[in-house]
Design a protein around this motif. Structure first.
Motif, PDB file in Angstrom:
ATOM      1  N   VAL A   5       0.844  -1.193   0.000  1.00 24.36           N
ATOM      2  CA  VAL A   5       0.000   0.000   0.000  1.00 24.36           C
ATOM      3  C   VAL A   5       0.878   1.242   0.000  1.00 24.36           C
ATOM      4  O   VAL A   5       1.779   1.384   0.827  1.00 24.36           O
ATOM      5  N   LEU A   6       0.583   2.144  -0.915  1.00 25.47           N
ATOM      6  CA  LEU A   6       1.237   3.450  -0.963  1.00 25.47           C
ATOM      7  C   LEU A   6       0.340   4.457  -0.255  1.00 25.47           C
ATOM      8  O   LEU A   6      -0.838   4.587  -0.593  1.00 25.47           O
ATOM      9  N   VAL A   7       0.887   5.143   0.722  1.00 26.05           N
ATOM     10  CA  VAL A   7       0.200   6.262   1.362  1.00 26.05           C
ATOM     11  C   VAL A   7       0.891   7.515   0.835  1.00 26.05           C
ATOM     12  O   VAL A   7       1.994   7.863   1.265  1.00 26.05           O
ATOM     13  N   ALA A   8       0.265   8.132  -0.156  1.00 23.76           N
ATOM     14  CA  ALA A   8       0.832   9.310  -0.816  1.00 23.76           C
ATOM     15  C   ALA A   8       0.126  10.550  -0.284  1.00 23.76           C
ATOM     16  O   ALA A   8      -1.092  10.547  -0.116  1.00 23.76           O
ATOM     17  N   TYR A   9       0.890  11.588  -0.050  1.00 22.20           N
ATOM     18  CA  TYR A   9       0.303  12.786   0.538  1.00 22.20           C
ATOM     19  C   TYR A   9       1.013  14.036   0.036  1.00 22.20           C
ATOM     20  O   TYR A   9       2.168  13.997  -0.367  1.00 22.20           O
ATOM     21  N   ALA A  10       0.293  15.119   0.073  1.00 22.13           N
ATOM     22  CA  ALA A  10       0.861  16.444  -0.165  1.00 22.13           C
ATOM     23  C   ALA A  10       0.818  17.162   1.173  1.00 22.13           C
ATOM     24  O   ALA A  10      -0.011  16.852   2.032  1.00 22.13           O
ATOM     25  N   THR A  11       1.704  18.107   1.350  1.00 22.21           N
ATOM     26  CA  THR A  11       1.712  18.853   2.601  1.00 22.21           C
ATOM     27  C   THR A  11       2.438  20.169   2.400  1.00 22.21           C
ATOM     28  O   THR A  11       3.263  20.296   1.498  1.00 22.21           O
ATOM     29  N   LYS A  12       2.118  21.117   3.222  1.00 25.37           N
ATOM     30  CA  LYS A  12       2.809  22.397   3.193  1.00 25.37           C
ATOM     31  C   LYS A  12       3.501  22.641   4.530  1.00 25.37           C
ATOM     32  O   LYS A  12       4.631  23.073   4.582  1.00 25.37           O
ATOM     33  N   ASN A  13       2.801  22.343   5.604  1.00 25.60           N
ATOM     34  CA  ASN A  13       3.327  22.595   6.943  1.00 25.60           C
ATOM     35  C   ASN A  13       3.537  21.318   7.745  1.00 25.60           C
ATOM     36  O   ASN A  13       3.666  21.361   8.952  1.00 25.60           O
ATOM     37  N   TRP A  14       3.513  20.159   7.097  1.00 22.85           N
ATOM     38  CA  TRP A  14       3.841  18.846   7.625  1.00 22.85           C
ATOM     39  C   TRP A  14       2.781  18.240   8.538  1.00 22.85           C
ATOM     40  O   TRP A  14       2.956  17.119   9.000  1.00 22.85           O
ATOM     41  N   SER A  15       1.671  18.905   8.783  1.00 24.61           N
ATOM     42  CA  SER A  15       0.649  18.278   9.625  1.00 24.61           C
ATOM     43  C   SER A  15      -0.070  17.150   8.876  1.00 24.61           C
ATOM     44  O   SER A  15      -0.441  16.148   9.485  1.00 24.61           O
ATOM     45  N   THR A  16      -0.240  17.269   7.568  1.00 27.39           N
ATOM     46  CA  THR A  16      -0.839  16.183   6.780  1.00 27.39           C
ATOM     47  C   THR A  16       0.120  14.993   6.730  1.00 27.39           C
ATOM     48  O   THR A  16      -0.319  13.845   6.697  1.00 27.39           O
TER      49      THR A  16
END
Length: 173
Positions: A5-16
């Motif tokens: 499973v790939l958990v892919a994410y975008a983030t700006k301030n690292w909370s995501t």
């Protein structure tokens, strides 16, 4: 068979990223081979059996990197078990009730045949990047509204669904 499973994410301030880390850790505890990656560094999606894709919400939109990832990998994502998540509300509403996806994410959910979506509370704290983020914090409306118990329960549901699906595929169900 190992389920990748790939958990892919975008983030700006690292909370995501911290939400993605929780999902990844839970999936690993569920016996899956889970890997978390920034969408900009996700690599070949085809090597994974399933994908969880998440993004923070900014001004009612997913992060541009998450939108681009979904568009660029649409063909592959539509052929795999896929779940989406958003992080954003800077209040307790996401812990109190299900919040439907924003319209653009709802369209992505349908277009990619995703199995589900969850909106989790966001986090915006001192030191956040961006003029708008700093204004929100200065106005006293920042804070950490992530509910890690809810996030973990959602990820456990994904793990259970994947184990059942792959058990059926292998004739073990």
């Amino acid at each position: 068979m190992t389920i990748k499973v790939l958990v892919a994410y975008a983030t700006k301030n690292w909370s995501t990223a911290e939400i993605a880390r929780t999902i990844t850790d839970v999936l690993k505890k569920e016996g899956l081979e889970a890997e978390m990656r920034l969408v900009s560094e996700a690599g070949d999606v085809q090597v994974h059996d399933a994908v969880v894709l998440g993004s923070p919400l900014y001004s009612g939109r997913w992060h541009k990197d998450a939108r681009r990832f979904a568009q660029r990998n649409a063909h592959t994502l539509a052929r795999r078990p896929l779940w989406l998540f958003s992080s954003g509300p800077l209040d307790a509403t996401a812990s109190e009730r299900d919040i439907p996806p924003i319209p653009a994410v709802s369209r992505t959910l349908i277009r990619l045949n995703a199995r589900g979506h969850a909106t989790f509370g966001g986090c915006l704290q001192e030191g956040a990047k961006g003029r708008v983020a700093r204004m929100i914090i200065k106005s006293g409306k920042g804070g950490d509204f992530r509910d890690f118990a809810r996030i973990s329960a959602w990820a456990e549901g994904i793990g259970e669904a994947l184990r059942k699906q792959f058990a059926v595929r292998e004739g073990r169900a």
